[in-house]
Structures are given as C-alpha cells and as structure tokens.
Scaffold this motif. Structure first.
Motif, mmCIF file in Angstrom:
data_model
loop_
_atom_site.group_PDB
_atom_site.id
_atom_site.type_symbol
_atom_site.label_atom_id
_atom_site.label_comp_id
_atom_site.label_asym_id
_atom_site.label_seq_id
_atom_site.Cartn_x
_atom_site.Cartn_y
_atom_site.Cartn_z
ATOM 1 N N THR A 1 70.476 111.191 -59.705
ATOM 2 C CA THR A 1 71.540 110.193 -59.653
ATOM 3 C C THR A 1 72.089 110.082 -58.233
ATOM 4 O O THR A 1 72.530 109.010 -57.805
ATOM 5 C CB THR A 1 72.665 110.569 -60.635
ATOM 6 O OG1 THR A 1 72.149 110.527 -61.978
ATOM 7 C CG2 THR A 1 73.855 109.619 -60.537
ATOM 8 N N ASN B 1 69.844 107.586 -56.607
ATOM 9 C CA ASN B 1 70.075 106.265 -57.193
ATOM 10 C C ASN B 1 71.327 105.630 -56.604
ATOM 11 O O ASN B 1 71.329 104.445 -56.249
ATOM 12 C CB ASN B 1 70.227 106.374 -58.713
ATOM 13 C CG ASN B 1 68.978 106.837 -59.432
ATOM 14 O OD1 ASN B 1 69.050 107.683 -60.328
ATOM 15 N ND2 ASN B 1 67.827 106.305 -59.063
ATOM 16 N N CYS B 2 72.398 106.412 -56.500
ATOM 17 C CA CYS B 2 73.658 105.883 -55.976
ATOM 18 C C CYS B 2 73.607 105.681 -54.463
ATOM 19 O O CYS B 2 74.117 104.680 -53.945
ATOM 20 C CB CYS B 2 74.808 106.816 -56.341
ATOM 21 S SG CYS B 2 75.219 106.820 -58.092
ATOM 22 N N GLN C 1 67.555 98.764 -54.963
ATOM 23 C CA GLN C 1 67.341 99.140 -56.350
ATOM 24 C C GLN C 1 66.444 100.376 -56.437
ATOM 25 O O GLN C 1 65.613 100.624 -55.560
ATOM 26 C CB GLN C 1 66.699 97.980 -57.112
ATOM 27 C CG GLN C 1 67.578 96.738 -57.199
ATOM 28 C CD GLN C 1 66.920 95.593 -57.929
ATOM 29 O OE1 GLN C 1 65.946 95.778 -58.656
ATOM 30 N NE2 GLN C 1 67.439 94.385 -57.735
ATOM 31 N N HIS D 1 66.163 104.872 -62.638
ATOM 32 C CA HIS D 1 66.689 106.029 -63.356
ATOM 33 C C HIS D 1 65.773 106.211 -64.560
ATOM 34 O O HIS D 1 65.820 105.430 -65.518
ATOM 35 C CB HIS D 1 68.132 105.747 -63.782
ATOM 36 C CG HIS D 1 68.791 106.866 -64.537
ATOM 37 N ND1 HIS D 1 68.542 107.119 -65.869
ATOM 38 C CD2 HIS D 1 69.708 107.793 -64.142
ATOM 39 C CE1 HIS D 1 69.283 108.142 -66.260
ATOM 40 N NE2 HIS D 1 69.990 108.563 -65.229
ATOM 41 N N VAL E 1 74.697 100.390 -62.835
ATOM 42 C CA VAL E 1 75.071 101.497 -61.965
ATOM 43 C C VAL E 1 75.351 102.694 -62.854
ATOM 44 O O VAL E 1 75.780 102.538 -63.996
ATOM 45 C CB VAL E 1 76.312 101.141 -61.111
ATOM 46 C CG1 VAL E 1 77.508 100.812 -61.985
ATOM 47 C CG2 VAL E 1 76.671 102.262 -60.147
ATOM 48 N N VAL F 1 68.453 100.712 -61.527
ATOM 49 C CA VAL F 1 69.795 100.767 -60.958
ATOM 50 C C VAL F 1 69.927 99.680 -59.898
ATOM 51 O O VAL F 1 69.090 99.558 -59.002
ATOM 52 C CB VAL F 1 70.071 102.155 -60.346
ATOM 53 C CG1 VAL F 1 71.441 102.186 -59.667
ATOM 54 C CG2 VAL F 1 69.980 103.231 -61.421
#
Length: 305
Positions: free
Chosen positions: A118, A121-122, A130, A133, A181, A287
């Motif tokens: 994560t 991803n963030c 993009q 996840h 998100v 994401v």
C-alpha cells in the motif's frame, strides 16, 4: 499542501514482455516463488528475479539498501514492463524515500502488490500514477484464489474488469464515481503526513487489514476521521479484516461495526464485505483509476468508468 494530480495508467502488458519480482518488504526464496514464475511464463511473460529475492536480513528481503537498489534497478530498466512485489509483511516504508521515480515518470510501468505494498500504491498515486492493489506472487496459488489471480492478469493486460459483492446489513445505499484509493488501514494511517500521503476527497476509499486489535482499528479510524480523510469521500469500500484480535475485556464491536460507526456520519455509499484483502478472494483494484460504486439492496457493484 496535498493536491490531486490527474492519474496516468502504464501501458498494458503484452506477451513477450519482461516483468520483475522483487522483495521491498519481507523475504521470499526462489523456491517459494517458483510456481508464480511458472504462472507468469504461462501468460507469455519473461520473468526476472531481482537481487532482493532469495536473500535475507532477519525478516527482510535483504538489508534496506539491497531492497532499495533492486527496486530502483527494476524501476529504471526500460525493458521491465511491470514490477510484482513478492509479498508484503513490513519494510517498504523504510526504503520508499530513497527511491527516485524521475525516470519512471517518463515511462511508467505497472507496480503491483498489497498489504505493506500500500506504501507504493499511495506513493505512486501521490505522483499521479496508477498501480495495482492485488494478489502477490507468494500467494498466487492459495486455495480458492483462482479468481483473484485472474483479476490480476486482466488488470495487467488491460482487460475489462468489474466486481460484485453480496448485500450487507451495514451497507449505505447509493452511487459514487471517483478514483480508487486505499489499501491496508494500518499502512494508510502510517503514511499520513508523509511524502506518500494521498488526498481522499472525491475518491472511493477501500480498506482492509489483518491481525489488528479491535481497539486499534477504532484508533486508526479516529485518526483518519480527525485528519479529514473520511468527510469528503465519494464512497467507501470495506474489504476483509482478517483474524481480528481482542483484549481480555471485549471491545464489543466487529471491524465492520467500528468502521460503520464513522461512515454513518456521512452520506456517501458504503459497501461492506467486498472481496479485497488478506483472503483468497482478493480482487485486483487499479489504484487511481476512475470507478463507479453502486450499492443497492441487492448488493454491490464496482466497475471502471
């Protein structure tokens, strides 16, 4: 001040593309990854095992610098069209600030994983990229996970995907459109106020976690709410909260009830029991991609716009 940037998607994978498996967090041996490598090869992909695989520094896939350098090498190599994180655990936040995404920004590639991933991803979404996840190589062949693996393949190769979940007594009905998100709740809270923090306003937030104490789930929800992460949401998707822990004196609420206590303050749609998280049913979510969440009395549907 955090700002929302328009997101860009890497090019879909094609047969013959080269992908890398790395360990930015916990260790994984080549033996443990062999079945996943065979699966990726069956998809027509060529697989590179990074220098952070098959090595160990305590629980990590090598020392911090080994993991950082390996990720950076795969990130900068134009021949690598996707980076798959072998597993989660813990460790990505230790190296994220030492990774340079400058070259990646000129030629984005898919990065996929969940749980501790994560963080990536963030971090990528903060920069307008993009990512996926989804299930990781160490879990490719867990019993009951065939649909999750297929959703990852479809996401990587740019195929159409939509998701459904059954009705839940705690759902809040409605329709929302926004970029996806989210991820692991404890990681999301850890990222607050860092260079990997992301705005949630106008977006559809999804949450999952594992092994957390019930009071800690509440504490993290309090933190997200106090920092404004919930108030402006377009919608909320609640995934698996696996193996929750409790104290001698029971907390008195389930993870879903705790989350709904805070979500009920707002009018956005909420979908509980969504197939994402630390269970075999862990559908790949892109994401940063614009999605439509529809929650009715019959159930939930999530599809990309």
């Amino acid at each position: 001040m955090l700002t929302i940037m328009p997101t860009t998607a890497p090019a879909p994978l094609r047969p013959g593309d080269q992908v890398a498996i790395v360990c930015p967090a916990r260790k994984a041996s080549h033996e443990e990854l062999a079945a996943a490598v065979a699966t990726l090869q069956s998809w027509g992909l060529r697989v590179v095992l990074g220098a952070s695989t098959n090595v160990a520094h305590h629980q990590f896939g090598g020392e911090d610098e080994v993991r950082r350098q390996d990720f950076q090498q795969q990130l900068d190599n134009p021949a690598i069209r996707a980076i798959l994180c072998a597993r989660g655990g813990y460790g990505t936040t230790r190296i994220i600030d030492g990774i340079d995404f400058g070259r990646f920004g000129q030629d984005p590639k898919w990065i996929a994983g969940f749980s501790d991933i994560t963080t990536l991803n963030c971090h990528l979404l903060r920069r307008g990229h993009q990512s996926i996840h989804g299930v990781m190589p160490l879990l490719f062949h867990q019993e009951g996970g065939a649909d999750s693996l297929e959703s990852l393949r479809r996401a990587l190769f740019g195929k159409e995907i939509s998701y459904a979940a059954p009705a839940h007594a705690l759902n809040q009905l409605g329709t929302a459109i926004g970029e996806l998100v989210g991820g692991n709740l404890s990681i999301l809270q850890t990222l607050t106020g860092t260079q990997s923090d992301v705005p949630t306003a106008g977006r559809i937030l999804f949450l999952e976690d594992i092994d957390e104490y019930l009071y800690a789930i509440d504490r993290m929800l309090v933190h997200l709410d106090r920092t404004g992460k919930l108030a402006g949401l377009a919608g909320l998707v609640v995934g698996h909260f696996s193996n929750p822990q409790d104290n001698t004196v029971p907390y008195g609420q389930t993870p879903n009830e705790i989350i709904q206590h805070y979500a009920a303050q707002y009018g956005f749609p909420v979908a509980h029991s969504f197939p994402v998280g630390h269970e075999p049913h862990n559908q790949a979510l892109v994401v940063g991609r614009l999605a439509r969440l529809t929650v009715t009395a019959e159930g939930t549907r999530l599809e990309y716009v």
